[in-house]
Design an enzyme around this catalytic site. Structure first.
Site, PDB file in Angstrom:
ATOM      1  N   GLU A  87      40.671  40.732  44.620  1.00 35.62           N
ATOM      2  CA  GLU A  87      40.919  39.956  43.397  1.00 35.62           C
ATOM      3  C   GLU A  87      41.176  38.480  43.659  1.00 35.62           C
ATOM      4  OE1 GLU A  87      42.176  44.181  42.211  1.00 35.62           O
ATOM      5  OE2 GLU A  87      42.227  42.926  44.005  1.00 35.62           O
ATOM      6  N   GLY A 105      40.278  47.378  40.857  1.00 38.46           N
ATOM      7  CA  GLY A 105      40.821  48.430  40.003  1.00 38.46           C
ATOM      8  C   GLY A 105      40.445  49.818  40.468  1.00 38.46           C
ATOM      9  N   GLU A 130      42.954  50.652  43.023  1.00 38.01           N
ATOM     10  CA  GLU A 130      44.222  50.899  42.342  1.00 38.01           C
ATOM     11  C   GLU A 130      44.230  52.250  41.640  1.00 38.01           C
ATOM     12  OE1 GLU A 130      46.020  46.607  41.160  1.00 38.01           O
ATOM     13  OE2 GLU A 130      44.041  47.062  40.321  1.00 38.01           O
ATOM     14  N   ALA A 150      37.198  46.593  38.148  1.00 41.62           N
ATOM     15  CA  ALA A 150      37.133  46.284  36.726  1.00 41.62           C
ATOM     16  C   ALA A 150      35.830  45.546  36.447  1.00 41.62           C
ATOM     17  CB  ALA A 150      38.328  45.433  36.316  1.00 41.62           C
TER      18      ALA A 150
END
Length: 265
Positions: free
Chosen positions: A139, A116, A119, A73
């Site tokens: 993270e 992300g 993911e 992200a």
């Protein structure tokens, strides 16, 4: 047949369809293909359009360039987000849409797949990687947790031990180790990734599309329901297959020693 799908407001993606294979390329190389809010919105729109396109039998998701699949992200976005943004499940809802996509999805991981980005790959049905790819959920180093599916999907794919190891340490692993723990199913030279991913897609496309769709649905259900419920879903899916034209064509083609011509009905 090759088609490029245009959207007036799309600037962060390249979306094409060729020979029933849809491809979505996250195209932000200047920021290592990081996911910001606009990219998330564009991906939602692309997924809706491709899902409605009957000419798409398999979807490949990858990143532009050779160094990054999706690096994660956008940290500027993350820093600006508050509690309500977290509760909105911005990225999580996108990856749920990837998981629910009605046809098989393949993540062609061509470089860094972190946070992300990892993911996003986890939400795909199949993950293959270039030998230069890197995976991780770093993270906790930012004071947050993986909040877009990794705490749930990663244990189901690699087991709880490795999931805890990767998430709690924030360690980044290479493609070879990702293969060893079952995070990916194949590793190949970077220069062959796109060609061999398309070969995998064509292997899927040779089979009955209705059976593929129902098999994916039953497999996805296995992560959410108890065994008896899952077996019931499998039985119902098989009953639909048994009543289909594709089953009749597939069995007849096998017995007649010819190539089946499936219609998805």
């Amino acid at each position: 047949m090759f088609r490029t799908l245009f959207m007036a407001d799309r600037t962060r993606l390249k979306v094409t369809v060729e020979q029933c294979i849809g491809t979505v390329v996250v195209d932000r190389p200047a920021v290592k293909n990081a996911l910001d809010l606009e990219t998330v919105h564009e991906l939602h729109a692309a997924l809706r359009g491709l899902a409605e396109d009957s000419g798409v039998g398999v979807l490949i998701i990858t990143g532009a360039g050779e160094s990054s699949f999706v690096s994660g992200a956008d940290i500027n976005d993350i820093r600006a987000r508050g509690r309500d943004d977290g509760l909105a499940a911005i990225n999580s809802s996108l990856f749920a849409a990837v998981e629910r996509f009605p046809r098989p999805t393949i993540a062609a991981v061509n470089g860094y797949a972190l946070g992300g980005g990892c993911e996003l790959a986890l939400a795909c049905d199949i993950r293959v990687a270039a030998d230069s790819a890197k995976f991780g959920q770093p993270e906790v180093g930012l004071g947050i947790i993986p909040g877009a599916g990794a705490t749930q999907r990663l244990p189901r794919i690699v087991g709880m031990g490795w999931a805890k190891h990767l998430i709690l340490t924030g360690e980044i692993i290479d493609a070879k180790q990702a293969l060893e723990i079952g995070l990916v199913t194949a590793v190949m030279p970077a220069g062959q990734l796109q060609v061999r991913t398309r070969e995998l897609a064509r292997k899927i496309l040779r089979h009955g599309p209705l059976a593929i769709k129902l098999a994916k649905a039953a497999l996805n259900a296995s992560a959410r329901v108890d065994l008896d419920s899952g077996l019931l879903i499998e039985t119902l899916a098989q009953a639909i297959c048994y009543a289909s034209e594709d089953k009749q064509e597939g069995t007849s083609a096998f017995l007649e020693k010819r190539k089946a011509k499936f219609t998805g009905r």
